[in-house]
Design a protein around this motif. Structure first.
Motif, PDB file in Angstrom:
ATOM      1  N   THR A  80       0.816  -1.224   0.000  1.00  0.00           N
ATOM      2  CA  THR A  80       0.000   0.000   0.000  1.00  0.00           C
ATOM      3  C   THR A  80       0.846   1.268   0.000  1.00  0.00           C
ATOM      4  N   TRP A  81       2.157   1.125   0.169  1.00  0.00           N
ATOM      5  CA  TRP A  81       3.001   2.320   0.138  1.00  0.00           C
ATOM      6  C   TRP A  81       2.902   2.994  -1.228  1.00  0.00           C
ATOM      7  N   PRO A  82       2.735   4.306  -1.277  1.00  0.00           N
ATOM      8  CA  PRO A  82       2.734   4.999  -2.570  1.00  0.00           C
ATOM      9  C   PRO A  82       4.115   4.977  -3.194  1.00  0.00           C
ATOM     10  N   VAL A  83       4.173   4.729  -4.487  1.00  0.00           N
ATOM     11  CA  VAL A  83       5.434   4.657  -5.222  1.00  0.00           C
ATOM     12  C   VAL A  83       5.450   5.706  -6.316  1.00  0.00           C
ATOM     13  N   ASP A  84       6.557   6.425  -6.400  1.00  0.00           N
ATOM     14  CA  ASP A  84       6.718   7.457  -7.422  1.00  0.00           C
ATOM     15  C   ASP A  84       8.107   7.320  -8.005  1.00  0.00           C
ATOM     16  N   VAL A  85       8.234   7.329  -9.317  1.00  0.00           N
ATOM     17  CA  VAL A  85       9.539   7.288  -9.978  1.00  0.00           C
ATOM     18  C   VAL A  85       9.634   8.472 -10.918  1.00  0.00           C
ATOM     19  N   GLN A  86      10.747   9.209 -10.808  1.00  0.00           N
ATOM     20  CA  GLN A  86      10.952  10.392 -11.630  1.00  0.00           C
ATOM     21  C   GLN A  86      12.246  10.276 -12.425  1.00  0.00           C
ATOM     22  N   LEU A  87      12.317  11.035 -13.494  1.00  0.00           N
ATOM     23  CA  LEU A  87      13.508  11.079 -14.343  1.00  0.00           C
ATOM     24  C   LEU A  87      14.363  12.288 -13.973  1.00  0.00           C
ATOM     25  N   GLY A  88      15.654  12.063 -13.789  1.00  0.00           N
ATOM     26  CA  GLY A  88      16.532  13.192 -13.499  1.00  0.00           C
ATOM     27  C   GLY A  88      17.716  12.792 -12.650  1.00  0.00           C
ATOM     28  N   SER A  89      18.376  13.789 -12.075  1.00  0.00           N
ATOM     29  CA  SER A  89      19.528  13.574 -11.212  1.00  0.00           C
ATOM     30  C   SER A  89      19.049  13.047  -9.865  1.00  0.00           C
ATOM     31  N   PRO A  90      19.521  11.869  -9.430  1.00  0.00           N
ATOM     32  CA  PRO A  90      19.026  11.289  -8.176  1.00  0.00           C
ATOM     33  C   PRO A  90      19.184  12.209  -6.971  1.00  0.00           C
ATOM     34  N   SER A  91      20.373  12.749  -6.778  1.00  0.00           N
ATOM     35  CA  SER A  91      20.600  13.562  -5.575  1.00  0.00           C
ATOM     36  C   SER A  91      19.744  14.817  -5.572  1.00  0.00           C
ATOM     37  N   ARG A  92      19.656  15.489  -6.702  1.00  0.00           N
ATOM     38  CA  ARG A  92      18.893  16.741  -6.760  1.00  0.00           C
ATOM     39  C   ARG A  92      17.398  16.498  -6.604  1.00  0.00           C
ATOM     40  N   LEU A  93      16.896  15.466  -7.270  1.00  0.00           N
ATOM     41  CA  LEU A  93      15.462  15.210  -7.185  1.00  0.00           C
ATOM     42  C   LEU A  93      15.065  14.684  -5.816  1.00  0.00           C
ATOM     43  N   LEU A  94      15.904  13.846  -5.211  1.00  0.00           N
ATOM     44  CA  LEU A  94      15.605  13.367  -3.867  1.00  0.00           C
ATOM     45  C   LEU A  94      15.557  14.530  -2.879  1.00  0.00           C
ATOM     46  N   ALA A  95      16.564  15.397  -2.955  1.00  0.00           N
ATOM     47  CA  ALA A  95      16.614  16.541  -2.042  1.00  0.00           C
ATOM     48  C   ALA A  95      15.446  17.489  -2.290  1.00  0.00           C
ATOM     49  N   ALA A  96      15.132  17.734  -3.564  1.00  0.00           N
ATOM     50  CA  ALA A  96      14.035  18.649  -3.892  1.00  0.00           C
ATOM     51  C   ALA A  96      12.688  18.067  -3.466  1.00  0.00           C
ATOM     52  N   ALA A  97      12.499  16.760  -3.708  1.00  0.00           N
ATOM     53  CA  ALA A  97      11.235  16.131  -3.312  1.00  0.00           C
ATOM     54  C   ALA A  97      11.071  16.147  -1.803  1.00  0.00           C
ATOM     55  N   ALA A  98      12.164  15.880  -1.076  1.00  0.00           N
ATOM     56  CA  ALA A  98      12.088  15.884   0.384  1.00  0.00           C
ATOM     57  C   ALA A  98      11.723  17.264   0.906  1.00  0.00           C
ATOM     58  N   MET A  99      12.297  18.290   0.325  1.00  0.00           N
ATOM     59  CA  MET A  99      12.002  19.642   0.778  1.00  0.00           C
ATOM     60  C   MET A  99      10.571  20.032   0.428  1.00  0.00           C
ATOM     61  N   HIS A 100      10.132  19.696  -0.793  1.00  0.00           N
ATOM     62  CA  HIS A 100       8.787  20.073  -1.232  1.00  0.00           C
ATOM     63  C   HIS A 100       7.709  19.343  -0.438  1.00  0.00           C
ATOM     64  N   ARG A 101       8.000  18.095  -0.072  1.00  0.00           N
ATOM     65  CA  ARG A 101       7.020  17.309   0.690  1.00  0.00           C
ATOM     66  C   ARG A 101       7.136  17.564   2.195  1.00  0.00           C
ATOM     67  N   HIS A 102       8.101  18.375   2.588  1.00  0.00           N
ATOM     68  CA  HIS A 102       8.360  18.607   4.013  1.00  0.00           C
ATOM     69  C   HIS A 102       8.640  17.287   4.723  1.00  0.00           C
ATOM     70  N   ALA A 103       9.459  16.452   4.086  1.00  0.00           N
ATOM     71  CA  ALA A 103       9.782  15.139   4.636  1.00  0.00           C
ATOM     72  C   ALA A 103      10.527  15.272   5.963  1.00  0.00           C
ATOM     73  N   SER A 104      10.318  14.313   6.841  1.00  0.00           N
ATOM     74  CA  SER A 104      11.036  14.310   8.111  1.00  0.00           C
ATOM     75  C   SER A 104      12.425  13.725   7.942  1.00  0.00           C
ATOM     76  N   VAL A 105      12.605  12.818   6.977  1.00  0.00           N
ATOM     77  CA  VAL A 105      13.900  12.170   6.764  1.00  0.00           C
ATOM     78  C   VAL A 105      13.891  11.481   5.406  1.00  0.00           C
ATOM     79  N   ILE A 106      15.078  11.370   4.812  1.00  0.00           N
ATOM     80  CA  ILE A 106      15.271  10.549   3.616  1.00  0.00           C
ATOM     81  C   ILE A 106      15.993   9.280   4.054  1.00  0.00           C
ATOM     82  N   VAL A 107      15.434   8.125   3.729  1.00  0.00           N
ATOM     83  CA  VAL A 107      16.078   6.844   4.040  1.00  0.00           C
ATOM     84  C   VAL A 107      16.603   6.257   2.741  1.00  0.00           C
ATOM     85  N   MET A 108      17.885   5.894   2.726  1.00  0.00           N
ATOM     86  CA  MET A 108      18.477   5.359   1.503  1.00  0.00           C
ATOM     87  C   MET A 108      19.625   4.425   1.819  1.00  0.00           C
ATOM     88  N   GLY A 109      20.096   3.707   0.811  1.00  0.00           N
ATOM     89  CA  GLY A 109      21.229   2.818   0.979  1.00  0.00           C
ATOM     90  C   GLY A 109      22.499   3.603   1.256  1.00  0.00           C
TER      91      GLY A 109
END
Length: 305
Positions: A101-130
């Motif tokens: 049931t987790w929502p999944v979204d995949v975008q095209l672009g630079s991983p670091s920039r899009l992850l950081a931008a998405a986290a800021m835009h969504r007001h994320a509490s944390v980014i979890v990654m490998g």
């Protein structure tokens, strides 16, 4: 592609009373997915908010043909993006720690920039990654995705390897009493298991000089540490039974912190990050960078405001 595209859940964190989401970065590879998803669940319990999965598909580079670069057909990258969506959903469905049931979204672009931008835009509490790759060329050019994301991100990054436990028993915090390091301690305290241990480690300057002025300054510095530690302890809200200890060592900040963490066999190192110029990162690197590249455990990096 814009960070706003393919994003049906962007504004869920903006609603009053709703905690920011936990953003889990996943490329669909099953390697380390259990540890990654368990870390996402841990962060969700600790910080609240919904868990969202985001994958980043890097665009196919153009092909050189003489002096020209042949553009890549747009439908090729869209097909790759769609394929990654399927891979991510499949990885979630077959993982014991996953939830379909987790929502999944995949975008095209630079991983670091899009992850950081998405986290800021969504007001994320944390980014979890490998924890990222450890290839020397990646280090030289700064293309390790996790490190690059850390440098871009305005929200904390929790980087985990395949052996990261379901909940850390012992976390070590590199504490220099900056706002970012105090916040790192506060967040790490919420991740530690009940009856676990949180160790606040401060690294004193290793420079020593026989002059009276130096000795007087060093003595004053030492006397200031106990009340400073107590102020930080007062801001923590660890689970019941968690033991909070304070330790002071001398030496190079990153090397001393890593050495202590290795000897303590901790599960997590938490650090605050400071922003540096490209030249400073290239020549000396930040403490967070050195910890992330060298640590044998999970790393929580909290950026300065």
């Amino acid at each position: 592609m814009s960070v706003l595209a393919h994003d049906p859940v962007l504004h869920s964190a903006s609603l009053p009373g709703v905690s920011g989401p936990v953003l889990v970065a996943c490329d669909g590879a099953p390697v380390s997915s259990e540890a990654l998803f368990n870390a996402g669940r841990l962060a969700q319990r600790a910080f609240g908010g919904p868990l969202q999965v985001l994958g980043i598909c890097e665009p196919t580079p153009g092909v050189a043909a003489g002096m020209d670069v042949l553009p890549v057909p747009a439908d090729l990258d869209e097909a790759r993006r769609t394929s990654m969506v399927e891979d991510v959903r499949r990885t979630i469905s077959i993982s014991a720690a996953g939830d379909p049931t987790w929502p999944v979204d995949v975008q095209l672009g630079s991983p670091s920039r899009l992850l950081a931008a998405a986290a800021m835009h969504r007001h994320a509490s944390v980014i979890v990654m490998g924890i990222g790759r450890h290839n020397p060329l990646d280090r030289l050019f700064g293309t390790e995705t996790t490190l690059a994301t850390l440098r871009e991100s305005r929200v904390p990054v929790l980087a985990v390897g395949p052996d990261f436990p379901m909940q850390p028993i012992h976390a070590v915090v590199g504490l220099d009493f900056s706002t970012a390091s105090v916040e790192a301690a506060r967040l790490a305290a919420r991740l530690v298991a009940p009856n676990g241990q949180l160790t606040l480690v401060h690294v004193r300057p290793r420079f020593e000089h026989p002059s009276v002025d130096w000795q007087a300054w060093d003595a004053d510095y030492g006397r200031s540490l106990p009340p400073s530690f107590e102020q930080v302890r007062a801001r923590l809200d660890p689970p019941d039974g968690v033991i909070v200890e304070t330790v002071t060592v001398r030496g190079d900040p990153a090397a001393s912190l890593l050495s202590f963490a290795q000897q303590a066999q901790c599960d997590l190192i938490a650090v605050g990050t400071q922003r540096h110029s490209f030249l400073e990162r290239l020549v000396v690197g930040s403490v967070a960078t050195r910890v992330l590249r060298t640590a044998r455990c999970g790393v929580l990096a909290v950026p300065s405001a």
